[in-house]
Design a protein around this motif. Structure first.
Motif, PDB file in Angstrom:
ATOM      1  N   GLU A  20       4.190   7.415  -1.378  1.00 46.71           N
ATOM      2  CA  GLU A  20       5.205   6.628  -0.310  1.00 46.71           C
ATOM      3  C   GLU A  20       4.449   5.587   0.201  1.00 46.71           C
ATOM      4  O   GLU A  20       3.151   5.412   0.716  1.00 46.71           O
ATOM      5  CB  GLU A  20       5.497   7.752   0.678  1.00 46.71           C
ATOM      6  CG  GLU A  20       6.546   8.810   0.310  1.00 46.71           C
ATOM      7  CD  GLU A  20       6.806   9.921   1.466  1.00 46.71           C
ATOM      8  OE1 GLU A  20       6.149   9.656   2.487  1.00 46.71           O
ATOM      9  OE2 GLU A  20       7.354  10.870   1.058  1.00 46.71           O
ATOM     10  N   ASP A  21       5.499   4.552   0.574  1.00 42.81           N
ATOM     11  CA  ASP A  21       5.096   3.274   1.379  1.00 42.81           C
ATOM     12  C   ASP A  21       4.271   3.796   2.637  1.00 42.81           C
ATOM     13  O   ASP A  21       4.864   4.652   3.490  1.00 42.81           O
ATOM     14  CB  ASP A  21       6.194   2.514   1.521  1.00 42.81           C
ATOM     15  CG  ASP A  21       5.704   1.145   2.313  1.00 42.81           C
ATOM     16  OD1 ASP A  21       4.716   1.170   2.957  1.00 42.81           O
ATOM     17  OD2 ASP A  21       6.307   0.193   2.115  1.00 42.81           O
ATOM     18  N   SER A  22       2.976   3.160   3.047  1.00 36.14           N
ATOM     19  CA  SER A  22       2.228   3.823   4.214  1.00 36.14           C
ATOM     20  C   SER A  22       3.165   3.232   5.429  1.00 36.14           C
ATOM     21  O   SER A  22       2.804   4.145   6.547  1.00 36.14           O
ATOM     22  CB  SER A  22       0.971   3.097   4.183  1.00 36.14           C
ATOM     23  OG  SER A  22       1.161   1.953   4.175  1.00 36.14           O
ATOM     24  N   THR A  23       4.058   2.601   5.522  1.00 34.93           N
ATOM     25  CA  THR A  23       4.830   2.225   6.776  1.00 34.93           C
ATOM     26  C   THR A  23       6.260   2.626   6.476  1.00 34.93           C
ATOM     27  O   THR A  23       7.040   2.610   7.571  1.00 34.93           O
ATOM     28  CB  THR A  23       4.670   0.833   6.841  1.00 34.93           C
ATOM     29  OG1 THR A  23       5.454  -0.055   5.825  1.00 34.93           O
ATOM     30  CG2 THR A  23       3.347   0.323   7.098  1.00 34.93           C
ATOM     31  N   ASP A  24       6.852   3.339   5.365  1.00 29.76           N
ATOM     32  CA  ASP A  24       8.127   3.467   5.161  1.00 29.76           C
ATOM     33  C   ASP A  24       8.349   4.726   4.137  1.00 29.76           C
ATOM     34  O   ASP A  24       8.144   4.320   3.029  1.00 29.76           O
ATOM     35  CB  ASP A  24       9.132   2.322   4.934  1.00 29.76           C
ATOM     36  CG  ASP A  24      10.229   2.556   4.397  1.00 29.76           C
ATOM     37  OD1 ASP A  24      10.971   3.642   4.986  1.00 29.76           O
ATOM     38  OD2 ASP A  24      11.221   1.920   3.826  1.00 29.76           O
ATOM     39  N   ALA A  25       8.401   5.723   4.881  1.00 28.19           N
ATOM     40  CA  ALA A  25       8.298   6.823   3.893  1.00 28.19           C
ATOM     41  C   ALA A  25       9.410   7.012   2.759  1.00 28.19           C
ATOM     42  O   ALA A  25       9.253   7.691   1.726  1.00 28.19           O
ATOM     43  CB  ALA A  25       8.360   8.253   4.555  1.00 28.19           C
ATOM     44  N   LYS A  26      10.510   6.125   2.825  1.00 29.94           N
ATOM     45  CA  LYS A  26      11.984   6.161   1.954  1.00 29.94           C
ATOM     46  C   LYS A  26      11.455   5.308   0.881  1.00 29.94           C
ATOM     47  O   LYS A  26      12.263   5.437  -0.320  1.00 29.94           O
ATOM     48  CB  LYS A  26      12.805   5.620   2.735  1.00 29.94           C
ATOM     49  CG  LYS A  26      13.444   6.404   4.012  1.00 29.94           C
ATOM     50  CD  LYS A  26      14.644   5.840   4.274  1.00 29.94           C
ATOM     51  CE  LYS A  26      15.393   6.691   5.462  1.00 29.94           C
ATOM     52  NZ  LYS A  26      16.698   6.236   6.187  1.00 29.94           N
ATOM     53  N   SER A  27      10.384   4.498   1.021  1.00 32.53           N
ATOM     54  CA  SER A  27      10.024   3.473  -0.274  1.00 32.53           C
ATOM     55  C   SER A  27       9.027   4.118  -0.963  1.00 32.53           C
ATOM     56  O   SER A  27       7.813   4.626  -0.386  1.00 32.53           O
ATOM     57  CB  SER A  27       9.480   2.196   0.263  1.00 32.53           C
ATOM     58  OG  SER A  27       9.062   1.266  -0.667  1.00 32.53           O
ATOM     59  N   LYS A  28       9.290   4.434  -2.210  1.00 39.88           N
ATOM     60  CA  LYS A  28       8.549   5.337  -3.142  1.00 39.88           C
ATOM     61  C   LYS A  28       8.038   4.611  -4.419  1.00 39.88           C
ATOM     62  O   LYS A  28       8.720   3.775  -4.852  1.00 39.88           O
ATOM     63  CB  LYS A  28       9.358   6.632  -3.391  1.00 39.88           C
ATOM     64  CG  LYS A  28       9.514   7.642  -2.556  1.00 39.88           C
ATOM     65  CD  LYS A  28      10.180   9.030  -2.893  1.00 39.88           C
ATOM     66  CE  LYS A  28      10.130   9.954  -1.570  1.00 39.88           C
ATOM     67  NZ  LYS A  28      10.606   9.523  -0.261  1.00 39.88           N
ATOM     68  N   ALA A  29       6.855   4.991  -4.919  1.00 39.12           N
ATOM     69  CA  ALA A  29       6.336   4.572  -6.023  1.00 39.12           C
ATOM     70  C   ALA A  29       5.755   5.516  -6.928  1.00 39.12           C
ATOM     71  O   ALA A  29       5.053   6.603  -6.580  1.00 39.12           O
ATOM     72  CB  ALA A  29       5.067   3.227  -5.737  1.00 39.12           C
ATOM     73  N   LYS A  74       0.775  -1.218   0.059  1.00 36.48           N
ATOM     74  CA  LYS A  74      -0.182  -0.177  -0.083  1.00 36.48           C
ATOM     75  C   LYS A  74       0.774   1.177   0.024  1.00 36.48           C
ATOM     76  O   LYS A  74       1.710   1.353   0.825  1.00 36.48           O
ATOM     77  CB  LYS A  74      -0.890  -0.052   1.132  1.00 36.48           C
ATOM     78  CG  LYS A  74      -1.912  -1.235   1.106  1.00 36.48           C
ATOM     79  CD  LYS A  74      -2.805  -1.027   2.617  1.00 36.48           C
ATOM     80  CE  LYS A  74      -4.025  -1.901   2.357  1.00 36.48           C
ATOM     81  NZ  LYS A  74      -4.898  -2.181   3.609  1.00 36.48           N
ATOM     82  N   TYR A  75       0.620   2.117  -0.987  1.00 38.19           N
ATOM     83  CA  TYR A  75       1.284   3.442  -1.079  1.00 38.19           C
ATOM     84  C   TYR A  75       0.067   4.681  -0.695  1.00 38.19           C
ATOM     85  O   TYR A  75      -0.925   4.614  -1.483  1.00 38.19           O
ATOM     86  CB  TYR A  75       2.022   3.619  -2.439  1.00 38.19           C
ATOM     87  CG  TYR A  75       2.897   2.698  -2.595  1.00 38.19           C
ATOM     88  CD1 TYR A  75       4.513   2.897  -2.104  1.00 38.19           C
ATOM     89  CD2 TYR A  75       2.727   1.378  -3.129  1.00 38.19           C
ATOM     90  CE1 TYR A  75       5.331   2.074  -2.560  1.00 38.19           C
ATOM     91  CE2 TYR A  75       3.738   0.290  -3.361  1.00 38.19           C
ATOM     92  CZ  TYR A  75       5.124   0.609  -3.024  1.00 38.19           C
ATOM     93  OH  TYR A  75       6.212   0.123  -3.214  1.00 38.19           O
ATOM     94  N   LYS A  76       0.804   5.677  -0.184  1.00 37.06           N
ATOM     95  CA  LYS A  76      -0.395   7.089  -0.013  1.00 37.06           C
ATOM     96  C   LYS A  76       0.045   7.826  -1.098  1.00 37.06           C
ATOM     97  O   LYS A  76       1.597   8.224  -1.182  1.00 37.06           O
ATOM     98  CB  LYS A  76      -0.118   7.343   1.293  1.00 37.06           C
ATOM     99  CG  LYS A  76      -1.106   8.660   1.577  1.00 37.06           C
ATOM    100  CD  LYS A  76      -0.935   9.259   3.160  1.00 37.06           C
ATOM    101  CE  LYS A  76      -1.576  10.642   3.160  1.00 37.06           C
ATOM    102  NZ  LYS A  76      -2.957  10.387   2.996  1.00 37.06           N
ATOM    103  N   LEU A  77      -0.616   8.553  -1.926  1.00 37.19           N
ATOM    104  CA  LEU A  77      -0.347   9.512  -2.738  1.00 37.19           C
ATOM    105  C   LEU A  77       0.119  11.048  -2.177  1.00 37.19           C
ATOM    106  O   LEU A  77      -0.737  11.574  -1.387  1.00 37.19           O
ATOM    107  CB  LEU A  77      -1.617   9.799  -3.738  1.00 37.19           C
ATOM    108  CG  LEU A  77      -1.503  11.054  -4.517  1.00 37.19           C
ATOM    109  CD1 LEU A  77      -0.154  10.701  -5.657  1.00 37.19           C
ATOM    110  CD2 LEU A  77      -2.727  11.050  -5.641  1.00 37.19           C
ATOM    111  N   LYS A  78       1.102  11.298  -2.250  1.00 35.02           N
ATOM    112  CA  LYS A  78       1.856  12.441  -1.495  1.00 35.02           C
ATOM    113  C   LYS A  78       1.937  13.859  -2.437  1.00 35.02           C
ATOM    114  O   LYS A  78       1.430  14.797  -1.918  1.00 35.02           O
ATOM    115  CB  LYS A  78       3.091  12.370  -1.311  1.00 35.02           C
ATOM    116  CG  LYS A  78       3.495  10.951  -0.319  1.00 35.02           C
ATOM    117  CD  LYS A  78       2.650  11.130   0.988  1.00 35.02           C
ATOM    118  CE  LYS A  78       3.314  12.130   1.886  1.00 35.02           C
ATOM    119  NZ  LYS A  78       2.516  12.325   3.321  1.00 35.02           N
TER     120      LYS A  78
END
Length: 285
Positions: free
Chosen positions: A147-156, A117-121
């Motif tokens: 960004e990954d909902s549990t790890d902001a460094k992980s991006k999509a 799951k990723y959150k749109l930033k």
């Protein structure tokens, strides 16, 4: 003498604050435009990015850089349709000098890609497109940064390509055009205007296939480990709408980078025509 010491101390503090801001901006991929450019042959152009700051060296040394030319691909049977959980929300528009950016003042949902799951930033635009398909460059490209909902460094990043060839209007760009025009010409990189209520659920065509690969941010610091999803169905836009995006800067597209040993996978949407080899052609709208 005391006044001189105070001046020196103030200068040192100011320098430290500026340096800290520069490092923070670099970390989140919003580096001030004054520190880099897109002009080929320029001392701050794309081929020189790695020399401009110590933590930008991956712009040159990285082996998984973006954008790329999507050419040879593998049709993948284990990819799934993109699962959207986007929500409408109040938008804010920014002129970052090197692009226009849109983000939300509240929640706006996200996307599930390959089970994560990723959150749109934020969303921003490039003219012309940064990615190409079989050597074809398009009029514009939109990047939806997650960004990954549990790890902001992980991006999509989900990329949508735009073409003005058919001369048809884009509701997405038509709705935002007045805000691009209001922000055009602003020079300090901090200008923003309150935008409309925006629902990103309408921005990704559910009937489109997509290309997926591992890459990087396309601006300094060129951080790698970014999961890229490029929608294969090219969206329409009018020349006027493309020009409104372009008004932030003459061009803001990084040249294509070497693909090296990476594999680009292709997901074919249900009902789409069979993809020709070596790569699926951009899908007509």
């Amino acid at each position: 003498m005391a006044r001189r010491r105070d001046d020196v101390a103030l200068a040192a503090i100011t320098f430290a604050i500026v340096a800290l801001c520069a490092r923070y901006a670099s970390a989140v991929g919003t580096t001030p435009q004054s520190s880099f450019s897109y002009r080929e042959g320029d001392p701050t152009g794309p081929t020189k990015w790695a020399t401009l700051q110590k933590d930008w060296d991956v712009c040159d040394s990285g082996t998984e850089q973006s954008p790329i030319d999507v050419a040879k691909v593998e049709v993948s049977e284990d990819l799934d349709p993109l699962q959207q959980t986007y929500e409408p929300g109040d938008a804010v528009m920014h002129n970052r000098l090197h692009d226009f950016m849109l983000n939300w003042t509240g929640g706006n949902g996200g996307l599930t890609i390959e089970g994560k799951k990723y959150k749109l930033k934020q969303v921003h635009w490039h003219v012309p497109s940064e990615h190409t398909v079989n050597g074809t460059r398009f009029d514009a490209e939109m990047h939806m940064v997650h960004e990954d909902s549990t790890d902001a460094k992980s991006k999509a990043v989900v990329a949508v390509l735009f073409s003005a060839k058919a001369g048809k209007s884009s509701k997405l760009l038509r709705d935002l055009k007045p805000y691009f025009e209001r922000l055009a010409g602003k020079q300090n990189g901090t200008e923003e205007v309150k935008g409309p209520v925006v629902d990103p659920a309408a921005w990704i065509d559910k009937a489109s296939g997509y290309y997926g690969y591992e890459g990087s941010l396309t601006t300094p610091p060129c951080t790698q480990g970014v999961l890229w999803t490029i929608m294969s169905k090219v969206a329409d836009a009018s020349k006027e709408e493309i020009h409104s995006i372009e008004s932030v800067k003459e061009a803001n597209a990084r040249p294509a980078q070497k693909i090296n040993s990476r594999v680009v996978r292709y997901y074919k949407a249900a009902g789409a025509t069979e993809a020709p080899a070596p790569a699926p052609a951009p899908e007509a709208t």
